[in-house]
Design an enzyme around this catalytic site. Sequence first.
Site, mmCIF file in Angstrom:
data_model
loop_
_atom_site.group_PDB
_atom_site.id
_atom_site.type_symbol
_atom_site.label_atom_id
_atom_site.label_comp_id
_atom_site.label_asym_id
_atom_site.label_seq_id
_atom_site.Cartn_x
_atom_site.Cartn_y
_atom_site.Cartn_z
ATOM 1 N N LYS A 23 44.341 42.672 44.312
ATOM 2 C CA LYS A 23 45.030 41.373 44.416
ATOM 3 C C LYS A 23 46.446 41.451 43.841
ATOM 4 O O LYS A 23 47.401 41.006 44.469
ATOM 5 C CB LYS A 23 44.226 40.311 43.663
ATOM 6 C CG LYS A 23 44.974 39.014 43.488
ATOM 7 C CD LYS A 23 44.198 37.988 42.694
ATOM 8 C CE LYS A 23 44.249 38.152 41.201
ATOM 9 N NZ LYS A 23 45.446 37.620 40.540
ATOM 10 N N ASN A 24 46.576 42.011 42.647
ATOM 11 C CA ASN A 24 47.883 41.960 41.996
ATOM 12 C C ASN A 24 48.912 42.861 42.669
ATOM 13 O O ASN A 24 50.108 42.594 42.609
ATOM 14 C CB ASN A 24 47.756 42.299 40.510
ATOM 15 C CG ASN A 24 47.098 41.160 39.739
ATOM 16 O OD1 ASN A 24 46.963 40.045 40.250
ATOM 17 N ND2 ASN A 24 46.685 41.427 38.512
ATOM 18 N N CYS A 118 49.729 28.513 31.613
ATOM 19 C CA CYS A 118 48.530 28.468 32.428
ATOM 20 C C CYS A 118 47.326 28.616 31.539
ATOM 21 O O CYS A 118 47.445 28.592 30.316
ATOM 22 C CB CYS A 118 48.559 29.525 33.518
ATOM 23 S SG CYS A 118 48.261 31.145 32.887
ATOM 24 N N ARG A 123 53.438 31.396 29.281
ATOM 25 C CA ARG A 123 53.839 32.616 29.987
ATOM 26 C C ARG A 123 55.320 32.574 30.354
ATOM 27 O O ARG A 123 55.699 32.160 31.442
ATOM 28 C CB ARG A 123 52.962 32.823 31.229
ATOM 29 C CG ARG A 123 51.544 33.133 30.822
ATOM 30 C CD ARG A 123 50.619 33.270 31.981
ATOM 31 N NE ARG A 123 50.664 34.567 32.615
ATOM 32 C CZ ARG A 123 49.762 34.962 33.519
ATOM 33 N NH1 ARG A 123 48.789 34.165 33.878
ATOM 34 N NH2 ARG A 123 49.870 36.149 34.065
ATOM 35 N N ASP A 306 42.899 42.071 31.527
ATOM 36 C CA ASP A 306 42.087 41.449 32.581
ATOM 37 C C ASP A 306 40.624 41.901 32.546
ATOM 38 O O ASP A 306 39.798 41.392 33.299
ATOM 39 C CB ASP A 306 42.688 41.747 33.970
ATOM 40 C CG ASP A 306 43.931 40.914 34.233
ATOM 41 O OD1 ASP A 306 44.276 40.058 33.401
ATOM 42 O OD2 ASP A 306 44.565 41.117 35.292
ATOM 43 N N ARG A 398 39.746 33.013 43.179
ATOM 44 C CA ARG A 398 41.155 33.418 43.265
ATOM 45 C C ARG A 398 41.278 34.929 43.366
ATOM 46 O O ARG A 398 42.266 35.436 43.908
ATOM 47 C CB ARG A 398 41.907 32.959 42.011
ATOM 48 C CG ARG A 398 42.171 31.465 41.967
ATOM 49 C CD ARG A 398 42.969 31.118 40.741
ATOM 50 N NE ARG A 398 44.042 32.086 40.581
ATOM 51 C CZ ARG A 398 44.759 32.253 39.497
ATOM 52 N NH1 ARG A 398 44.518 31.522 38.439
ATOM 53 N NH2 ARG A 398 45.715 33.148 39.442
HETATM 54 C C1 UD1 Z 1 50.161 40.483 35.284
HETATM 55 C C2 UD1 Z 1 48.872 40.274 36.060
HETATM 56 C C3 UD1 Z 1 47.805 39.710 35.155
HETATM 57 C C4 UD1 Z 1 47.638 40.593 33.916
HETATM 58 C C5 UD1 Z 1 48.970 40.837 33.244
HETATM 59 C C6 UD1 Z 1 48.893 41.823 32.101
HETATM 60 C C7 UD1 Z 1 49.689 39.801 38.260
HETATM 61 C C8 UD1 Z 1 49.904 38.816 39.337
HETATM 62 N N1 UD1 Z 1 49.160 39.369 37.143
HETATM 63 O O1 UD1 Z 1 50.590 39.210 34.842
HETATM 64 O O2 UD1 Z 1 46.583 39.644 35.888
HETATM 65 O O3 UD1 Z 1 46.786 39.927 33.008
HETATM 66 O O4 UD1 Z 1 49.913 41.356 34.198
HETATM 67 O O5 UD1 Z 1 48.387 43.051 32.568
HETATM 68 O O6 UD1 Z 1 49.954 40.979 38.431
HETATM 69 N N2 UD1 Z 1 56.276 38.175 28.925
HETATM 70 C C9 UD1 Z 1 57.415 37.680 28.313
HETATM 71 N N3 UD1 Z 1 58.513 37.439 29.106
HETATM 72 C C10 UD1 Z 1 58.525 37.665 30.454
HETATM 73 C C11 UD1 Z 1 57.365 38.162 31.046
HETATM 74 C C12 UD1 Z 1 56.239 38.415 30.258
HETATM 75 O O7 UD1 Z 1 57.457 37.467 27.100
HETATM 76 O O8 UD1 Z 1 59.554 37.432 31.090
HETATM 77 C C13 UD1 Z 1 55.086 38.468 28.093
HETATM 78 C C14 UD1 Z 1 53.857 37.662 28.488
HETATM 79 O O9 UD1 Z 1 53.839 36.401 27.849
HETATM 80 C C15 UD1 Z 1 52.734 38.556 28.046
HETATM 81 C C16 UD1 Z 1 53.290 39.961 28.283
HETATM 82 O O10 UD1 Z 1 54.696 39.808 28.361
HETATM 83 O O11 UD1 Z 1 52.490 38.394 26.674
HETATM 84 C C17 UD1 Z 1 52.784 40.637 29.536
HETATM 85 O O12 UD1 Z 1 52.947 39.780 30.647
HETATM 86 P P1 UD1 Z 1 53.157 40.322 32.138
HETATM 87 O O13 UD1 Z 1 52.895 41.786 32.163
HETATM 88 O O14 UD1 Z 1 54.473 39.847 32.636
HETATM 89 O O15 UD1 Z 1 52.022 39.592 32.913
HETATM 90 P P2 UD1 Z 1 52.088 39.003 34.376
HETATM 91 O O16 UD1 Z 1 52.981 39.825 35.234
HETATM 92 O O17 UD1 Z 1 52.330 37.545 34.287
#
Ligand code: UD1
Length: 433
Positions: A23-24, A118, A123, A306, A398
């Site tokens: 999915k991701n 969320c 996030r 996850d 989802r």
């Molecule tokens: C993706 C996955 C999700 C998984 C996560 C971590 C998808 C669609 N989702 O989510 O299933 O749980 O990776 O493996 O691929 N952060 C910041 N600033 C930013 C972006 C992130 O501080 O601009 C922080 C987040 O709050 C979190 C960490 O970085 O603590 C990791 O987040 P991130 O890897 O970005 O997760 P997602 O891409 O949202």
Amino acid sequence: MENQYIIKGGKPLFGEVTISGAKNAALGILAAAIMTDETVLIDNLPDVRDINVLLQAIEGIGATVDRVDRHAVKINGSTIGDVTIDYDSIRKIRASYYLLGALLGKYNKAQVALPGGCDIGSRPIDQHLKGFRALGATVNIEYGMINTYADELTGNHIFLDVVSVGATINIMLAACMAEGRTVIENAAKEPHIVDVANFLNSMGANIKGAGTDKIRIRGVEKLHASEYSIIPDQIEAGTFMVAAAATKGNVLIKNVIPKHLEAISGKLIEIGARVEEFDDAVRVSADERLHHSQIKTSPYPGFPTDMQPQFATLLALSEGTSTVTESIFENRFKYVDELSRMGAAIKVEGNVAIIEGVEHFTGAAVSAPDLRAGAALVVAALVADGISTVDSIHYIERGYESFESKISALGASMEKIPIDDERAANKFRLKVG
Ligand code: UD1
């Protein structure tokens, strides 16, 4: 009408299950697909709600989406007439923010509603925006929208302050047609990053180093048609691995890349389960109660956040005291109260769950708080004595394709029935005895 799962626990899972596409990875790849005006064919797409919602958002901006079959889609981005993604799409599927990077990269402008927090916590997306700004885009947030535009995007050296999957993919998308060279340092290394990069390269992009923490991108003029098959879903596979071990079953999990599962396999072996690796399958079995362990989630190749709820569920049934530390998302223990209703003994202190293993769970009516925690509650119900119901399964749907039929094909008693349908529930009770 909303549905729920009804499950009679206690049967070991036996047999074979085939894992769907990731999915991701698919979310990033579908966004990337709009970046060419030629037709792109994407295969091994999982038939899950998040993907279907993103496809609607892509259609919503005018791209042509042709569902070839359940797992394949053709996308043509030449008909796009709009570069705005509204709050409704973002609310349903956060990852539609990948269209920000894709549209900005292709048209030098995009407008996407700002996603909120969320179910698993706050996030932020500051790292995505930092990347776009570094490429020369102006980024304003007003009226709940992120507004980005540039005369021309130019490659740059970007150092991410946190390892972020989303920011790494979004910046790759925006940079692949930027002028010159972009380097993303402290990039995320997840398998889906590599898959999105491979897909972009198959369309003519020049991206090197994906899968390491330094990704190098040389901007190309334009992208072209491609046919691409998405990698298998590491987390769906991991969930079935845990379900096989928790029920003391024996399951061959097919269509996987064992390398992507190493953190999960390693932990399962450590606590006493058996994991056999084949070229594109793993077999997981257990016949005794498993042992306690310490887990800490971290970016790939560390233990995936996850998989945290599913593994905590397994440890809640294992001998001894375990700890699970969640270091990625702050609010990812919401399922603990539901699990306690089934008999788990878990105490949460800050970002650490302290788990005293119990011998049994008992069936209860529980509610899925989010996608992966919902899957964990299903695993718990598969082990519990008696009948459980799991509601709010729209979360689970989802990310898991045909979850109830894949699980019942392994011998479990599990059905999807409408909530409040007493007749269906009674029929299930009579059938399972
Ligand atoms: C993706 C996955 C999700 C998984 C996560 C971590 C998808 C669609 N989702 O989510 O299933 O749980 O990776 O493996 O691929 N952060 C910041 N600033 C930013 C972006 C992130 O501080 O601009 C922080 C987040 O709050 C979190 C960490 O970085 O603590 C990791 O987040 P991130 O890897 O970005 O997760 P997602 O891409 O949202």
